[in-house]
Design a protein around this motif. Structure first.
Motif, short mmCIF file in Angstrom:
data_model
loop_
_atom_site.label_atom_id
_atom_site.label_comp_id
_atom_site.label_asym_id
_atom_site.label_seq_id
_atom_site.Cartn_x
_atom_site.Cartn_y
_atom_site.Cartn_z
N ARG A 95 0.85 -1.19 0.00
CA ARG A 95 0.00 0.00 0.00
C ARG A 95 0.88 1.24 0.00
N THR A 96 0.28 2.37 -0.38
CA THR A 96 1.05 3.62 -0.47
C THR A 96 0.81 4.47 0.77
N TYR A 97 1.89 4.99 1.34
CA TYR A 97 1.79 5.88 2.51
C TYR A 97 2.73 7.07 2.33
N THR A 98 2.66 7.99 3.28
CA THR A 98 3.44 9.24 3.21
C THR A 98 4.48 9.22 4.32
N ASP A 110 1.90 8.21 9.60
CA ASP A 110 0.61 8.38 10.28
C ASP A 110 -0.44 7.55 9.54
N VAL A 112 -4.28 6.14 8.98
CA VAL A 112 -5.71 6.22 9.25
C VAL A 112 -6.17 4.83 9.67
N HIS A 114 -9.00 2.60 9.70
CA HIS A 114 -10.37 2.51 9.17
C HIS A 114 -10.96 1.14 9.43
N THR A 117 -10.63 -3.94 7.65
CA THR A 117 -10.95 -4.34 6.27
C THR A 117 -9.72 -4.48 5.38
N PRO A 119 -5.25 -4.87 4.82
CA PRO A 119 -4.04 -5.34 5.53
C PRO A 119 -3.27 -4.20 6.21
N ALA A 120 -3.31 -3.00 5.63
CA ALA A 120 -2.53 -1.90 6.22
C ALA A 120 -3.17 -1.42 7.51
N SER A 121 -4.46 -1.10 7.43
CA SER A 121 -5.16 -0.61 8.62
C SER A 121 -5.14 -1.67 9.72
N THR A 167 -6.67 10.74 4.77
CA THR A 167 -5.51 9.99 4.28
C THR A 167 -4.39 10.93 3.84
N ARG A 304 -9.80 4.23 -2.88
CA ARG A 304 -11.11 4.05 -3.52
C ARG A 304 -12.09 3.48 -2.51
N GLY A 306 -14.70 1.29 -1.10
CA GLY A 306 -15.25 -0.02 -1.46
C GLY A 306 -14.33 -0.89 -2.28
N ARG A 307 -13.11 -0.41 -2.58
CA ARG A 307 -12.21 -1.19 -3.42
C ARG A 307 -10.77 -1.04 -2.94
C1 LIG Z 1 0.31 8.98 -2.40
C2 LIG Z 1 -0.52 8.37 -1.29
C3 LIG Z 1 -0.20 8.64 0.03
C4 LIG Z 1 -0.96 8.11 1.07
N1 LIG Z 1 -0.62 8.40 2.36
C5 LIG Z 1 -1.35 7.87 3.39
C6 LIG Z 1 -0.98 8.12 4.75
O1 LIG Z 1 0.05 8.74 5.03
N2 LIG Z 1 -1.79 7.61 5.72
C7 LIG Z 1 -2.91 6.87 5.43
O2 LIG Z 1 -3.60 6.42 6.35
N3 LIG Z 1 -3.26 6.61 4.13
C8 LIG Z 1 -2.50 7.07 3.13
N4 LIG Z 1 -2.84 6.78 1.83
C9 LIG Z 1 -4.07 5.99 1.59
C10 LIG Z 1 -3.85 4.48 1.76
O3 LIG Z 1 -2.91 4.03 0.80
C11 LIG Z 1 -5.20 3.77 1.54
O4 LIG Z 1 -6.14 4.19 2.47
C12 LIG Z 1 -5.06 2.26 1.54
O5 LIG Z 1 -6.16 1.74 0.81
C13 LIG Z 1 -5.09 1.62 2.91
O6 LIG Z 1 -4.88 0.24 2.74
P1 LIG Z 1 -5.64 -0.88 3.58
O7 LIG Z 1 -4.88 -2.12 3.41
O8 LIG Z 1 -5.90 -0.37 4.97
O9 LIG Z 1 -7.06 -1.01 2.87
P2 LIG Z 1 -7.33 -1.67 1.42
O10 LIG Z 1 -7.02 -3.12 1.43
O11 LIG Z 1 -6.66 -0.86 0.38
O12 LIG Z 1 -8.89 -1.49 1.28
C14 LIG Z 1 -9.81 -2.33 2.01
C15 LIG Z 1 -11.13 -1.60 2.16
O13 LIG Z 1 -10.92 -0.46 2.99
C16 LIG Z 1 -11.37 0.72 2.33
N5 LIG Z 1 -10.48 1.83 2.72
C17 LIG Z 1 -9.17 2.05 2.36
N6 LIG Z 1 -8.70 3.16 2.93
C18 LIG Z 1 -9.73 3.67 3.65
C19 LIG Z 1 -9.87 4.83 4.48
N7 LIG Z 1 -8.85 5.68 4.69
N8 LIG Z 1 -11.05 5.05 5.07
C20 LIG Z 1 -12.11 4.19 4.92
N9 LIG Z 1 -12.03 3.08 4.14
C21 LIG Z 1 -10.85 2.83 3.52
C22 LIG Z 1 -11.30 0.40 0.84
O14 LIG Z 1 -12.22 1.19 0.13
C23 LIG Z 1 -11.66 -1.06 0.82
O15 LIG Z 1 -13.06 -1.23 0.84
C24 LIG Z 1 -2.08 7.29 0.78
C25 LIG Z 1 -2.37 6.97 -0.56
C26 LIG Z 1 -1.60 7.52 -1.57
C27 LIG Z 1 -1.91 7.16 -3.01
#
Ligand SMILES: Cc1cc2nc3c(=O)[nH]c(=O)nc-3n(C[C@H](O)[C@H](O)[C@H](O)COP(=O)(O)OP(=O)(O)OC[C@H]3O[C@@H](n4cnc5c(N)ncnc54)[C@H](O)[C@@H]3O)c2cc1C
Length: 310
Positions: A95-98, A110, A112, A114, A117, A119-121, A167, A304, A306-307
């Motif tokens: 996943r992409t973070y800052t 930092d 979020v 959420h 749902t 792997p990152a969160s 985010t 995105r 839901g995705r």
């Molecule tokens: C350039 C860039 C920088 C970013 N920097 C950060 C950062 O510093 N900190 C940070 O927290 N995120 C950041 N993000 C966003 C982060 O990459 C996404 O939120 C990512 O999808 C989280 O992965 P996941 O494994 O938790 O959820 P995923 O497996 O990607 O998604 C699972 C489910 O969770 C939902 N979901 C994903 N993110 C959120 C959310 N924030 N709120 C509610 N539902 C969500 C999806 O829609 C999906 O239904 C950044 C993204 C980009 C492109």
């Protein structure tokens, strides 16, 4: 005969000169920032070889897979090839973070929170100090601009407009810290949609900053507050000459919305990041309805609803 080297020894002996390299890091501590935001501080043997080019510097984070084992990509320049060669189901989730902050021996991300749902969160919620992950991040040994960031306002910019959700709060916080440190600051109009009132914390202040926190209300859909901000934000009154009637459509469910500013115009600079469907709608409002110059706008779908966006 020499004994075979461990992966770490091999990595120590190896100096990458590519713009991004792989880092193995371990969690040092977690700091709760607000109900939905948590700062994770990492360390690692070669973390001082990491660098950052701007407050919105993006990195790729590799998390443990379904088996719970930490990612173990090779720590030399073969990591990307090795990742791509893995069957999709066996690749560590990425996943992409800052980079929120980089200090000698430490870096912060930092997250979020959420829920369970993704792997990152999920990892950020449950990881304990000592847990290991891997990051692809800018390489201090690289002699040039590593890229991976979009905040490049022209020197002497007079006005900036920032619209973002939680985010992008790490990036926006860094951007505002940079602006606060300038001798001559632009007028900064900033709208931040957040999960709740208690998440509206931790930004620097300066006289030229006009900040509106936009906490979601129960039942609000993600992005609704950002859209209304885009409709009322102050924008230049002279519509751009190439008024984006031919704005290319984009399907944000399959493609990544990532418009970059390309102009040196100092009068107005736009940086928008957040949920991709909302950013697409903001793009339409700002560029089509309100005549903002497309060349002065960064519009980035960070995730995105839901995705999964890998
Ligand atoms: C350039 C860039 C920088 C970013 N920097 C950060 C950062 O510093 N900190 C940070 O927290 N995120 C950041 N993000 C966003 C982060 O990459 C996404 O939120 C990512 O999808 C989280 O992965 P996941 O494994 O938790 O959820 P995923 O497996 O990607 O998604 C699972 C489910 O969770 C939902 N979901 C994903 N993110 C959120 C959310 N924030 N709120 C509610 N539902 C969500 C999806 O829609 C999906 O239904 C950044 C993204 C980009 C492109």
């Amino acid at each position: 005969m020499k004994s075979p080297r461990t992966q770490n020894e091999a990595a120590e002996a190896f100096v990458s000169v590519l713009p991004y390299r792989l880092f193995e890091v371990r969690l040092l501590r977690k700091t709760v920032l607000s109900p939905h935001l948590c700062r994770l501080t990492f360390t690692g043997d070669d973390i001082d070889m990491m660098c950052t080019g701007a407050p919105d510097q993006r990195i790729k984070v590799f998390f443990p897979g379904a088996d719970g084992k930490p990612p173990s990509l090779p720590l030399d320049d073969s990591w990307l090839g090795a990742y791509q060669a893995m069957p999709t189901g066996e690749r560590p989730p990425r996943r992409t973070y800052t980079i929120r902050a980089l200090r000698p021996g430490e870096m912060d991300i930092d997250f979020v929170l959420h829920g369970e749902t993704g792997p990152a969160s999920r990892w950020a919620l449950h990881a304990d100090p000592g847990a290991r992950i891997q990051l692809a991040a800018p390489n201090r040994a690289y002699d040039g601009d590593t890229g991976g960031y979009e905040w490049r306002p022209p020197t002497g910019a007079k006005r900036v407009l920032i619209i973002a959700d939680e985010t992008a709060l790490p990036a926006v916080t860094g951007i505002l810290e940079d602006l606060a440190a300038l001798d001559v600051r632009p007028l900064a109009e900033v709208y931040l949609e957040m999960p709740s009132t208690d998440d509206c914390v931790g930004l620097p202040d300066f006289p030229e900053l006009n900040l509106e926190w936009l906490p979601r209300k129960p039942g609000d859909r993600h992005g609704a507050q950002m859209l209304s901000a885009a409709a009322r934000a102050h924008v230049p009154s002279d519509p751009a000459p190439d008024r984006a009637d031919a704005l290319p459509d984009i399907d944000v469910d399959t493609d990544i919305l990532w418009d970059r500013a390309t102009t040196d115009r100092k009068d107005f600079y736009v940086w928008v990041a957040g949920e991709a469907h909302a950013v697409k709608e903001i793009r339409r409002i700002l560029l089509k309805e309100r005549g903002v110059d497309r060349k002065s706008a960064n519009l980035m779908g960070y995730w995105r609803a839901g995705r999964v966006m890998d």
